[in-house]
Design a protein around this motif. Sequence first.
Motif, short mmCIF file in Angstrom:
data_model
loop_
_atom_site.label_atom_id
_atom_site.label_comp_id
_atom_site.label_asym_id
_atom_site.label_seq_id
_atom_site.Cartn_x
_atom_site.Cartn_y
_atom_site.Cartn_z
N LEU A 107 24.73 -32.63 -16.29
CA LEU A 107 23.18 -32.42 -16.16
C LEU A 107 22.83 -33.08 -14.67
O LEU A 107 22.25 -32.29 -13.85
CB LEU A 107 22.59 -33.18 -17.11
N CYS A 110 24.22 -30.23 -12.30
CA CYS A 110 23.38 -29.06 -12.06
C CYS A 110 21.81 -29.34 -11.55
O CYS A 110 21.48 -28.54 -10.98
CB CYS A 110 22.98 -28.67 -13.60
N VAL A 111 21.24 -30.49 -11.87
CA VAL A 111 20.01 -30.93 -10.95
C VAL A 111 20.27 -30.87 -9.76
O VAL A 111 19.63 -30.32 -8.92
CB VAL A 111 19.58 -32.26 -11.56
N SER A 114 20.66 -27.51 -8.34
CA SER A 114 19.51 -26.67 -8.31
C SER A 114 18.31 -27.16 -7.13
O SER A 114 17.73 -26.48 -6.81
CB SER A 114 18.80 -26.86 -9.71
N VAL A 130 13.23 -38.03 -12.54
CA VAL A 130 14.78 -38.41 -12.89
C VAL A 130 15.28 -39.79 -12.59
O VAL A 130 15.64 -40.68 -13.52
CB VAL A 130 15.94 -37.30 -12.52
N ILE A 178 21.07 -38.35 -26.37
CA ILE A 178 20.07 -38.04 -25.52
C ILE A 178 19.32 -39.00 -24.71
O ILE A 178 19.08 -38.97 -23.47
CB ILE A 178 18.99 -37.09 -26.32
N ILE A 181 21.58 -39.80 -22.06
CA ILE A 181 21.61 -38.83 -20.90
C ILE A 181 20.19 -39.12 -20.06
O ILE A 181 20.22 -39.23 -18.88
CB ILE A 181 21.57 -37.37 -21.43
N TRP A 182 19.04 -39.32 -20.72
CA TRP A 182 17.83 -39.56 -20.16
C TRP A 182 17.87 -40.71 -18.95
O TRP A 182 17.55 -40.59 -18.03
CB TRP A 182 16.67 -39.69 -20.94
N THR A 185 21.18 -40.03 -16.02
CA THR A 185 21.65 -38.73 -15.18
C THR A 185 21.40 -39.00 -13.61
O THR A 185 21.98 -38.50 -12.83
CB THR A 185 20.61 -37.67 -15.84
N PHE A 187 22.12 -41.09 -11.54
CA PHE A 187 23.16 -41.68 -10.63
C PHE A 187 24.15 -40.74 -10.36
O PHE A 187 24.24 -40.37 -9.15
CB PHE A 187 23.91 -42.65 -11.44
N LEU A 190 22.26 -38.34 -7.75
CA LEU A 190 22.31 -38.86 -6.45
C LEU A 190 23.70 -38.74 -5.72
O LEU A 190 23.98 -38.24 -4.73
CB LEU A 190 22.15 -40.35 -6.54
N LEU A 191 24.46 -39.02 -6.52
CA LEU A 191 25.94 -38.93 -6.09
C LEU A 191 26.39 -37.63 -5.67
O LEU A 191 26.99 -37.28 -4.57
CB LEU A 191 27.21 -39.56 -7.19
#
Lengths: 306, 355, 292
Positions: A107, A110-111, A114, A130, A178, A181-182, A185, A187, A190-191
């Motif tokens: 995720l 993908c973020v 995107s 995020v 979940i 993940i929330w 994500t 880190f 950013l990386l």
Amino acid sequence: MATAHARSSGRRSRRRPDDVAGLGRTGAGTFLVPALALIGLFLIFPALWTIYLGMTDYRLTGLAAADPQFIGLENYRQVLADAEFWRSLRLTLIFVLGSGVLGQTLLGFCVAWSLRRLPRLAKGLIETLVLAAWVVPTSVGSFLWLALLDRHEGTLNWLLDTPGTAWLIEYPMASIIIFNIWVGTAFSMLLFSSALGAVPPSQLESSRMAGASTWQQLRDVVIPNIRGHILTNTLLITLWTFNTFTPYLLTAGGPNGASEILPVYIYRTAIPGGQLGVGAAISLLMLLINLVIALVYMRIGREKKT
Amino acid sequence: MATIATTTLVKEYPGGVRGVDGVDVTIADGEFFALLGPSGCGKTTLLRSIAGLEAITEGTLHIGEVDVTQAEPGERGVAMVFQDYALFPHMDVADNIAYPLKIKKVKKSERRAKAVDVADGLALDGLSLRRPGQLSGGQQQRVALARAVATEPEVLLLDEPLSNLDARLRLEARTFLKELQRDLGVTTVFVTHDQAEALALADRLAVMKAGRLQQVGTPQEVFGRPANTFVASFIGSSPMNLVTTTIADGAVPVGQGTVPLPEGLTQADGREVIWGARPEYLRWSAEEVPVGVPAEVSVTENLGASALVTAVSGQEKLQLVVPEEDAPGPGDAGWVVASARRSLLFDPETTERID
Amino acid sequence: MTATSAARSGGTTSSTTAARTARKFLTRILFVLAMVVVGFFFALPLAWLVTAPFSKVPTLTVSWPDWTLENFRVLTENPYALTSIGNSLILGFGTIAVVVTTGSLAAYALSRVRIPGRDGLLYGLLLLSSVVTGTAAMVPLFQLMVATGLINTQTGVVLALSGGVLPTVIFILKDFMDSIPKSYEESARLYGAKPHQILRHVVVPIARPGLAFVAVWALVQVWGNFLLPFILLRSPESQPAAVIMYTFYTESGQADLSLISAFSLVFSIPVILLYFLVNRRYGFRFHGGIKS
Ligand SMILES: Nc1ncnc2c1ncn2[C@@H]1O[C@H](COP(=O)(O)OP(=O)(O)O)[C@@H](O)[C@H]1O
Ligand SMILES: [Mg+2]
């Protein structure tokens, strides 16, 4: 002036340090000492002490608390024969794979990918959300999820029109996966944002000119360029997820141990259960598993390079 | 100021690579000295060893009579301009120039004044409050120079200071640098891989290859009388013609013709040699000549006022520079004529020049 | 619809262009949809944090707030709430001070000097840190603090937290410092700067974005850390917000949502603010880490 200096130093017979800062081994050592002292005292010492504790029958209360006995590998025998340990290990692996490797890394990537094609405003908004989830203190974050998933007043039930669904009891593993993940994500996002920013645009452009699809660009240009980042990210995320205690704040390992990942299992064995020696033994096993994971990642990293 | 002298200087990197492999060189006080060679030959390593940024493995280094082999870089009285200039991005121009003075504990107001002074001298007026990121390449280069000379060093070291500038700016900066060095009279070592730059700037230059010195001399010496075939082909805007051949009848057969033996040399018939002549020193003749190499032109390259002609004679390719108006076209036949004064012989085994 | 009809009526070339436009349009829609879902996923739990504190009678369900500050008044009346935030600040900034100074010294030495076994050391520590700061080391740490008399002191917690986050701090900082061209330091060194001067004048200013990131990262770790202060600090007056927050929703039988909601917000704001300030100013850069 300079000449006078040089003359006096020429007489000294020491070898000159051969690094950019002129530190030399001794200088470097001095720079390292404060950090290593702290790490040694508050990290290495407890780790070594854990090895010792793991071989005693040390307990929180009672006779063995005052005078723990050395019992060799007895704790390990007991743990390895315990079905709860194996279930906990299995749950931990699911948790790490689902929330860490698949969830956060994928995720996050993908973020990050995107965000590059979003307009400024939308980009800022998503990034902020995020990051906020990550920066909010864990005890607040977990309470937010308790509120969201609450059986009677929870917003989720209200939104989905499923009154009375006890998410944390019916789907405990899915819930903590979940949740994690929330939390985490950001880190990876950013990386990977930083990594994607460093992919030479000329390479992307030439692959686009050759007619590569997004997927082909990813495979042929992006992934090879950010392999180091992917590896570091996966390693760190795996270790962090493996050792996180936060899901305890959501499900406390329940119901009936259905979400009892290893850190929670250790906590329950050592503190409420009072078996400090056994807890230490499990800790050590966990350390070994982490070591194996880290070594596997390093091996993968090294192979890919050649 | 100061001379620089090395004796059998060796710099061995961990892993066994010898960046500098036994260099003996003496650089005179106030001299503008160039280190020239192809990429990876050890120029930077030698320069950094002089600066003290690399620990010397073997041999000694003296700067102005003092043995500084083991001295700290800051104790040697050297200043250096790095290839990437290494201007501190978080300091403005004046602070950058004044940084060495800060280390020497000069008062803030005094060192800013001095920095502005030096900057003005290097055509940097009015830029003292800018950050390096806000300067053009040429300006950055001058700031780096200003920082280096602000300390009035005994030795100035320059690592390819012009290579990050575009071609036109490079010519300007070259002249500027030469003037500056002459005004300051500071012993200067200048690293470059560009032979034209070295020839234009240096009082003397050293040609390096694989960590070793090949030849040290004035630009005229190195250009006119290269010590070996490596120097011969490295120096010059187009490389020297080198032909391996065997002396016959007291002359040198080249391709389908002959050229005269170089002036002052007698060689026994049957000796194998490498004959060398610079393209600038060969002549093209459309009419037959008594001693020459019949050849056919394959390519003509325009160099502006002149043309570089490649002519083929048998197995050999010869290049010569011809004035623009006399340039033959491709396919033309004629004779390549060499002068005895301007050609050389090298030993094919040692590659050294035969005297 | 338009795409299909165009495809039917047009020739081969126009039909493929139409199909391509349609596909492009569709992927765009899917992309926007996916982004909305992602945004919603991250926003949903956070909604309660910004609405409930301003509701007259906060419930667990997200609802439009009445914009009252009543809940914050309740908060100021609680004896532990505000001191606990103060304690968190002490722990947080104490740890930042320790970690950034010792961490940057160590990272610099590791980045610039070839110390044998350097990479192994770094990875070993990183591995240990993620394991030992968790539940595993609770007992030994507790015993250590009792033995050294640091139990029940902020100093003890700061030191223990520092030991735990230092390996990661060093790892991130070393990665950052590796990317700083060495010629900056070399040129400072040529002018006679000593290692500590090089560090102060050149490395620290250039590495400032990395230092800022690490400081905030450490603060986030400490700010939310529950376990260590929970174990090492016994008196409520010295406990940080993370522990007090937990007692708010476990100790009283019925959770006091007025208090919890207002406290959550007050507790979250400092880190969020600091984080976004630093992120805005410096951004985050990472250069791969695993190289060797
Ligand atoms: N830090 C280093 N470690 C090992 N080898 C090096 C190092 N720096 C340079 N070298 C090697 O030393 C040789 C000379 O390099 P250098 O002095 O940089 O060449 P130049 O400046 O002439 O291009 C090269 O073969 C290079 O690979
Ligand atoms: Mg070089």
